[in-house]
Design a protein around this motif. Structure first.
Motif, short mmCIF file in Angstrom:
data_model
loop_
_atom_site.label_atom_id
_atom_site.label_comp_id
_atom_site.label_asym_id
_atom_site.label_seq_id
_atom_site.Cartn_x
_atom_site.Cartn_y
_atom_site.Cartn_z
N UNK A 47 4.47 1.65 -1.66
CA UNK A 47 3.96 1.57 -3.03
C UNK A 47 3.04 0.36 -3.21
N UNK A 55 -4.83 12.68 -9.33
CA UNK A 55 -4.29 11.34 -9.38
C UNK A 55 -3.98 10.98 -10.82
N UNK A 90 9.12 13.12 -12.70
CA UNK A 90 9.50 12.27 -11.57
C UNK A 90 10.97 11.84 -11.70
N UNK A 119 5.80 -3.03 -13.27
CA UNK A 119 6.34 -1.67 -13.43
C UNK A 119 6.34 -0.87 -12.15
N UNK A 120 5.41 -1.18 -11.23
CA UNK A 120 5.39 -0.45 -9.97
C UNK A 120 6.64 -0.75 -9.15
N UNK A 165 9.58 0.97 -11.04
CA UNK A 165 9.60 2.43 -10.86
C UNK A 165 10.17 2.76 -9.48
N UNK A 183 9.66 5.37 -18.22
CA UNK A 183 9.21 4.09 -18.78
C UNK A 183 8.24 4.30 -19.94
N UNK A 224 13.91 2.22 -9.50
CA UNK A 224 14.70 3.26 -10.17
C UNK A 224 14.78 4.54 -9.36
N UNK A 225 13.81 4.79 -8.47
CA UNK A 225 13.99 5.99 -7.64
C UNK A 225 14.75 5.64 -6.36
N UNK A 255 14.32 3.07 -4.07
CA UNK A 255 13.71 2.45 -2.89
C UNK A 255 14.18 1.01 -2.73
N UNK A 283 -1.59 -0.09 -2.67
CA UNK A 283 -2.35 -0.39 -3.88
C UNK A 283 -2.97 -1.79 -3.83
N UNK A 287 8.20 11.22 -3.74
CA UNK A 287 8.53 9.90 -3.19
C UNK A 287 10.04 9.65 -3.17
N UNK A 300 -8.25 6.58 -6.05
CA UNK A 300 -7.20 6.79 -7.04
C UNK A 300 -7.38 5.94 -8.29
N UNK A 330 -4.82 8.68 -12.78
CA UNK A 330 -5.90 8.23 -13.67
C UNK A 330 -6.71 9.41 -14.22
N UNK A 372 4.45 3.99 -15.55
CA UNK A 372 4.59 3.38 -14.22
C UNK A 372 4.47 4.38 -13.08
N UNK A 373 3.56 5.32 -13.22
CA UNK A 373 3.33 6.25 -12.11
C UNK A 373 2.71 5.49 -10.94
N UNK A 374 2.94 5.98 -9.71
CA UNK A 374 2.32 5.36 -8.54
C UNK A 374 0.85 5.77 -8.51
N UNK A 375 -0.02 4.83 -8.77
CA UNK A 375 -1.42 5.15 -9.01
C UNK A 375 -2.11 5.72 -7.77
N UNK A 376 -1.60 5.38 -6.57
CA UNK A 376 -2.26 5.81 -5.35
C UNK A 376 -1.70 7.12 -4.82
N UNK A 377 -0.80 7.74 -5.59
CA UNK A 377 -0.23 9.01 -5.16
C UNK A 377 -0.63 10.09 -6.16
N UNK A 418 14.80 7.19 -14.75
CA UNK A 418 14.23 6.35 -15.81
C UNK A 418 12.82 6.80 -16.15
#
Lengths: 285, 502
Positions: free
Chosen positions: B418, A175, A191, B399-400, B403, A125, B406-407, B409, B422, A142, B499, A177, A129-134, A123
């Motif tokens: 995740x 990152x 992804x 959305x977190x 997301x 989006x 959808x992968x 988890x 955060x 992931x 981040x 951001x 909706x990326x994982x902000x801390x990765x 999917x």
């Protein structure tokens, strides 16, 4: 407690390949049959049926509120339709038999079935909706490593190639951001591909972008289409649909109003509602 | 989910066990079995107890005492040993009884709660005889008799006897006999923790009068060159100090016999003279600061800081579980979590400590001071931190979750990989507040016999009654510890902010 997604046998797969999976032509890869969904009294999807051939691009267009995003999310079981059948590859889910409890509670067997359905598709989006801390690379690892159990080295190799393909080799360790909106969305696409899905779902992937950034994302999507990825794209980009789509669905008020090639649906619409919608899009003022 | 819960419980138990060990190895009070401190105690000079134990007396007698009530029960300024009239008398008594003594230092206001919950067997702390106490406890014959004195500010001529107390404000220990005397005389009682604080209040004009033990007041006045207060009268009735045990202890026949023997052989008189003849002046403020710099730092490092961090770690794990319960679609779980949070936030920590330490033994669950403090503080932290964690988790975009879904988890992996990393970023500043509050809240644990930094300050202040100096010093230590925590907080924030755009 384990993740529900079935784990592919990595020893036999072609480790470094980032090409789309091959599937027999002639048998639809995605089949949607009489899908219906209401939010309270509002019937968002009334009765939707269509199929998607492997290696083709299907664009879903329609006015806002027509149900196209709900339809796309249903294919990935992010929404649970009230009735209808969705088949992706060899996984068939009859939503008529699924009855979520209060607050969307599902039993374990159903959760596993839906996880299997999800594992068939990736999917993308609207809001990425990326994982902000990765980092960019970690975002791609992931799913394959944590969920599917792919060896890190192999997954990293594949992720780097995917990032190369979407033109982000220079940004693997940044990152989210630190990237522009277009770059973020391209990471989102990579992804989704990293999971080796049979079909890639795009939910208005360019709607949240500044106009000058739309091109780079559509460019990547065009490349993927040319490589033979099966794609279902909810979009307002009629030019993209005309150039790339094999099939266009025009949806309004929860129904498929017109379905056919871009030449048919966009070039020569038969229904009054389709004509009115296209006119509003092409001549907004 | 099940595995997460089990892991959390396992961690919890492991931590509880490990922190139970040091506290049982090191008793809560610094004073353990003390051999008679004075070489002059006649029968106690032999190190081993007399071979014949008096009937009805256990081999080790656990004795509750304040440790901050000079000259009866306090720590010597030089040696830091527990000493005082009651202590030396108790040692002599124990020698006569042929038993060993183990002192358990307890704040006066918790003394009888601790006696009843079997933290010790006997109270040796100038317990004054009265009928209410006689009805509730086994009381010995008096081992010392004294009268009360009425103390007023220098220059105050309005009070000359008990009869003048009507409508005046008196500073007293709430559970002491003297509070009763002052109240019966018509005074309004202002509760204080220690006699020295009562005198401070009197000097500063917050109260009009203090009624207290003559011997204690004499001792106080003797150590002060310029006390600013004076004794105006003695109370009519004598107060008789007795030992108290739980009802049905069976100790009193032997103890009473020993009390009479000590009276007869002159031991009582000798110990009395030692403690109640005016002493030389108290050490200077700076001597006190110098002498106690290390003991207080030691309690900070050994007790206050471990107590803070262990409780915080366990509290956070519990808080996460409570937060998840609160967000659960299961109505039983979410209401249970809601109830837990409202109870913890709606009741004083002091009461929670009391319930764990003095309440649970009523149901047969007896926990040592340090682990009891850890339990109460962790439960408290969990109540507050749960809401912080819930807010942080819910502040993340939906959305977190999608997301991650959808992968492929599942929810637990999504939380772990995740959501929590955060959410930690938003949660760290408010959680740091909780941690810093917790550090200072540990000072409340002295009521359940934990000898923490503040309690150590009280012990150090007691002999010379320099509470202000020692509390100020404790405040400096707390402040320094909080500075370190604030530094750790800012480092953590920098790390977690890597981040996001600055």
């Amino acid at each position: 407690m384990t993740d529900h997604t079935p784990r592919p046998d990595h020893s036999t797969t072609d480790g470094g390949s980032v090409a789309p999976p091959t599937a027999a032509r002639g048998i639809p890869l995605v089949a949607v049959d009489h899908l219906a969904k209401s939010f309270g009294a509002h019937e968002v999807l009334k009765d939707i049926s269509f199929t998607v051939e492997p290696g083709t691009v299907t664009c879903v267009i329609g006015p806002s509120g027509s149900g196209k995003t709900t339809l796309l999310r249903s294919l990935d079981a992010l929404e649970i339709p009230d009735a209808g059948v969705v088949r992706v590859g060899d996984c068939t889910v009859d939503f008529g038999e699924i009855h979520p409890g209060p607050k969307r509670r599902l039993d374990r067997r159903t959760r596993e079935l839906l996880a299997t359905l999800r594992s068939k598709s990736g999917m993308v989006f609207q809001a990425h909706n990326l994982f902000a801390h990765r980092t960019v690379l970690q975002n791609l690892l992931e799913g394959p490593v944590v969920v599917q159990g792919e060896p890190v080295a192999q997954a990293t190799e594949r992720a780097r190639r995917l990032l190369d393909e979407v033109g982000l080799s220079a940004h693997v360790d940044k990152y989210p951001f630190q990237l522009s909106g277009g770059q973020q969305q391209r990471v989102g696409i990579a992804r989704a591909l990293a999971l080796r899905p049979q079909v890639v779902l795009f939910d208005e992937p360019t709607s949240a972008l500044d106009p000058e950034l739309v091109g780079e994302v559509l460019g990547v999507m065009k490349t993927l289409a040319a490589e033979g990825w099966t794609m279902v794209v909810v979009t307002h980009e009629l030019r993209f649909a005309r150039q790339v789509a094999d099939q266009v669905l025009f949806i309004d008020e929860g129904l498929v109003v017109e379905r056919g090639t871009p030449e048919q649906v966009i070039g020569d619409p038969q229904q009054a509602r389709t004509k009115a919608f296209l006119r509003r899009i092409m001549e907004p003022i | 989910m099940k595995r997460v819960v089990l892991t959390a419980i396992a961690v919890l138990l492991a931590v509880l066990f490990t922190c139970a060990l040091p506290s049982s190895a090191a008793p809560p009070a610094p004073a353990a079995t003390t051999p008679p401190t004075s070489p002059a105690v006649p029968t106690g000079s032999a190190p081993a107890p007399a071979p014949t134990r008096a009937p009805g007396i256990p081999a080790t007698l656990r004795v509750g005492t304040e440790g901050v009530y000079p000259p009866f029960s306090y720590h010597d300024e030089k040696t830091n040993k527990l000493t005082g009239f009651d202590i030396e008398y108790m040692d002599a008594l124990a020698a006569k009884l042929g038993t060993k003594v183990e002192y358990v230092e307890t704040p006066w206001d918790a003394m009888f709660a601790a006696l009843e919950t079997d933290r010790f067997d006997l109270v040796a702390n100038q317990v004054t005889y009265n009928e209410e106490r006689a009805a509730l406890y086994d009381l010995s014959e008096p081992y010392i008799e004294t009268t009360g004195v009425i103390v007023v500010r220098d220059g105050d001529d309005s009070i000359k006897s008990l009869a003048d107390l009507k409508g005046k404000r008196a500073a007293e220990n709430l559970t002491s006999n003297w509070a009763e005397v002052a109240k019966n005389a018509g005074a309004t009682i202002v509760g204080v923790d220690a006699m020295a604080l009562a005198i401070d209040n009197l000097r500063q004009g917050r109260v009009d009068v203090v009624v207290n033990d003559k011997l204690a007041i004499q001792n106080y006045l003797a150590t002060r060159p310029d006390p600013g207060v004076k004794v105006v009268a003695e109370t009519d009735d004598t107060s008789r100090s007795v030992f108290a045990a739980r009802k049905g202890s069976g100790y009193m026949p032997s103890i009473n016999k020993a009390i009479n023997e000590l009276q007869a052989d002159g031991t009582t008189k000798r110990i009395y003279d030692k403690y109640f003849t005016p002493k030389a002046q108290a050490p200077s403020r700076w001597d006190l600061v110098r002498d106690n710099a290390w003991p207080m730092l030691r309690q900070l490092i050994k007790v206050t800081i471990p107590l803070t961090f262990i409780s915080f770690a366990i509290g956070l794990v519990l808080a996460l579980l409570v937060a998840l319960g609160r967000m659960s679609p299961n109505p039983v779980l979410s209401n249970l979590a809601r109830f837990y949070i409202s109870v913890i936030r709606g009741t004083p920590l002091l009461v929670q400590l009391f319930i764990i330490f003095y309440g649970l033994p009523e149901f047969g669950v007896k926990i040592d001071p340090f682990p009891a403090a850890v339990i109460a503080l962790s439960l408290n932290v969990a109540g507050y931190a749960a809401e912080v964690i819930r807010a942080a988790i819910q502040s993340l975009p939906k959305g977190q979750w999608e997301a991650a879904e959808t992968i492929g988890m599942n929810r637990v992996t999504t939380l772990r990989r995740i959501i929590i990393p955060q959410a930690a970023r938003t949660a760290v500043p408010p959680l740091s507040n909780t941690l810093i509050s917790l550090l200072k809240d540990t000072s409340l644990t002295s009521v359940i016999l934990v000898v923490d930094l503040l309690r150590q300050a009280q012990i150090a202040a007691a002999p010379s009654l320099q509470f202000f100096t020692m509390y100020l010093m404790a405040a400096v230590y707390y402040y320094l510890a909080c500075l370190v925590l604030s530094f750790i907080q800012s480092r953590t924030e920098v790390r977690l902010n890597r981040f996001v755009a600055s």
